[in-house]
Design an enzyme around this catalytic site. Sequence first.
Site, short mmCIF file in Angstrom:
data_model
loop_
_atom_site.label_atom_id
_atom_site.label_comp_id
_atom_site.label_asym_id
_atom_site.label_seq_id
_atom_site.Cartn_x
_atom_site.Cartn_y
_atom_site.Cartn_z
N CYS A 15 0.84 -1.19 0.00
CA CYS A 15 0.00 0.00 0.00
C CYS A 15 0.88 1.24 0.00
CB CYS A 15 -0.93 0.01 1.22
SG CYS A 15 -0.02 0.08 2.78
N CYS A 18 3.44 1.59 2.77
CA CYS A 18 4.70 0.86 2.56
C CYS A 18 5.67 1.71 1.74
CB CYS A 18 4.44 -0.45 1.84
SG CYS A 18 3.34 -1.59 2.72
N CYS A 92 -3.52 -22.22 15.62
CA CYS A 92 -2.80 -21.34 16.54
C CYS A 92 -1.78 -20.51 15.77
CB CYS A 92 -2.11 -22.14 17.64
SG CYS A 92 -0.76 -23.19 17.02
N ASP A 510 -7.42 19.83 3.57
CA ASP A 510 -7.52 20.60 2.33
C ASP A 510 -8.74 21.49 2.48
OD1 ASP A 510 -7.28 21.32 -0.47
OD2 ASP A 510 -8.99 19.99 -0.78
N ASP A 709 -9.69 15.35 -0.83
CA ASP A 709 -10.67 14.68 -1.69
C ASP A 709 -10.31 14.69 -3.17
OD1 ASP A 709 -11.14 17.49 -2.08
OD2 ASP A 709 -13.07 16.96 -2.99
#
Length: 824
Positions: A15, A18, A92, A510, A709
């Site tokens: 993403c 990262c 687990c 913004d 936006d």
Amino acid sequence: MSSARKVLQVGGMTCAACVRRVERGLGELEGVTDASVNLATAKATVDYDPEVTGEEAIRKRIEEIGYEPLDPQVVSGVGAGRATLLIGGMTCAVCARRVENALKDAPGVSDASVNLATSRASVFFDPGVVDVAALAKIIAEAGYEYLGQPEEIFEDPLEASRNREIRDLRIKVAAGAVLSVLVMVGSMPHWFAFLHDVSPRVLRYAMFVLTTPAVFWVGSRFITGAVKAARRKTTDMNTLVAIGSLSAYAYSTLATFRPGLFTGAGVEPHVYFDGAVMIVTLVLLGRFLETKARGRTSDAIKRLMKLAPKTARVVRNGVEADIPVEAVVPGDSVVVRPGERLPVDGAVEAGSSAVDESMLTGESLPVAKEAGSEVFAGTINLSGSFTFKASKVGAETALARIIRLVEDAQGSKAPIQRFADRVASIFVPSVMGIAAATFLVWYFLVPEPVFSRALLNFVSVLIISCPCAMGLATPTAVMVGTGLGAEHGILIKGGESLEKAWRLRTIVFDKTGTLTKGSPEMADATVVEGIDSREFLRLAASVEAVSEHPLAKAVVARARSWGILPEPVERFEALAGLGARGIVSGRTVFLGNRRLFEEEGMPVTKLESMARKSIASGKTCIYVAVDGKPAGIIALADALKDSAKDAVARLKKMGLEVAMVTGDRKETAEAIGREVGIDRIMAEVLPGDKAGAIRRFQEHGGLTAMVGDGINDAPALAAADVGIAIGAGTDIAVEASDITLIKDDLRLVVSAIRLSALTMKVIRQNLFWAFFYNVLGIPVAAGILYPFFGILLNPMFAAAAMAMSSVSVVGNALRLRLLWRKEG
């Protein structure tokens, strides 16, 4: 200074966050002058001074950040593949780690992440080297079940598998409970009069017969799991339970059939069949409760999946027919009747209605739809029938994208989870070592050593330890948190974003389209003395009704809200760059700027004086003249969103610094800032410089979030520690962000930070109790209290404690819902 450039491919990036982490990490390396990372191609371009640093240092830096520097053949740029695989049989944290390591070791796999709570593996691989079939084989060889891929977005293949597991567990827990009761009765004959005359040896044989199916059938999953782990030369929770129960069973069996091995002639040794059967039953009961609770953590996804109907009513070649929703293609005309859910996204062609979009936006009021209005899959048509043209179908619909975002978030690992994973990887071997040491101490070093007592303490240590609680502490809370967010219009892209949001110190907004509505509204009108204000607005609105200028629509809308309807206009003329003129009811009306008045030779001094205050406050003014004489001014402004003031006030109350960055002129920005309550303002910032502005906020204000936006906000959203996009904005802004607000309500920024804080609170509680439980329980099971209080822990109580630790961790994660409602 010499300069060199190196292009590296980086594995493990998923993403925008990262990308930021890698860029920032490389930028901090001494000798690096610039670092640019592209998520789509998984490439990092690094400019550096070869006299100061080199390629090896750059590669090492990437590894230190938590990613993998790759050779070109490992990730083939755009050809790199990603698959989400559904896995059954994981019980687990050690199971999840085993699958993850097996996938990572496969040729062609650049990264793999396995989430125990969702039973999903996200795998990044080179399709030219390995495919999904090969990955499935790797999972099977690791001892687990490959269930497929969630390719059909509206169905969950894990649900059937989980239901089968719950049915199997329910049957075995019930059988184990019955057998446990019978064995417990047999082990305490002095409590039951009807057993007083039964020979102890007969009772032992009976308990052996009852315990055998309990250990090998009811507890079969533990033995199978332990064998699978042994084949891969590793251990997990199944190993602990299997060794513990089999040790008690083996000792008791030998004591039943060969008592002389443990005591003198004529003396019957004590047996622990009750411990063996209770260990298996109680741990299995915990597994049953845990599986049911884990299923509840994904309720948000299930509810979203159920929103989409299975069929759609489509008109093709003039014929109306019901077809599977998968068969709908873009361009199809879809008919929707009252009470029906919309099958795909599109735009209304004919008809009108009110649509309930609350399941996507959280907005409770119905939204009016008419020709040209956008409609979305999963929403409910309330009143009239209408036909719409399909634009996005299948995995491209807004609903499908939301589900995908939530699934990705729930499958991601928060940084805090990596610590728990590292502990879990060494936990089981450590426990086995402690258990062995406990046995040796109790058998060789204590006064009057007794084999059975040493064995019981050995079993108690194995049984009480619980890696499951540590493995589930973080992912279950992340699942519930991201699911809660999705239900309330907040899409959080991953565990890292969820973990960061509560630590934010500065929130940067913004202006246009974020704090404001993004479209002009008429703020006020000032008329020359002697002019009637309604007559003034009637004349102005009549001319503007014919104009196509964006500002004109705002004037007409205000007139209509006052009940004033535009009248016919004669000889209308749009004057490019100046304004417009026309004749209304025989009167000549001019609307425009200062230049228009100068060119027409009309006096403008009085109107300029009237407009000065409005212009200073950031408003745009239209000058109006009637029959060649000044009549008044109309002031227009980009109005604040209804939620803006409240959102800023709440953020300040939380102790956060609130700022605004905009490309608009300083006067307008300051006027909006005063109105909304923001003091720190950066105005006249070009789109390309917004990311730099965010970095300056980060340098002086700590962790910073950007709320925007538009397309021009995307770089700033990516540069911020947490990018928050308004979902009503562009797809590019949404893709660049870490958190997306589906509803155009800025108060959701406050809600997202609150949700992050609550989730992290629960994660910390879970990890504390998981570690505290083990740190306290293992020494008690080893007999540390015996020298002081004469207390030894019965393996049955150890099994009950272990079972409840996992259940309590999942239950605490589910408590997030109660905390959210309480603070809501």
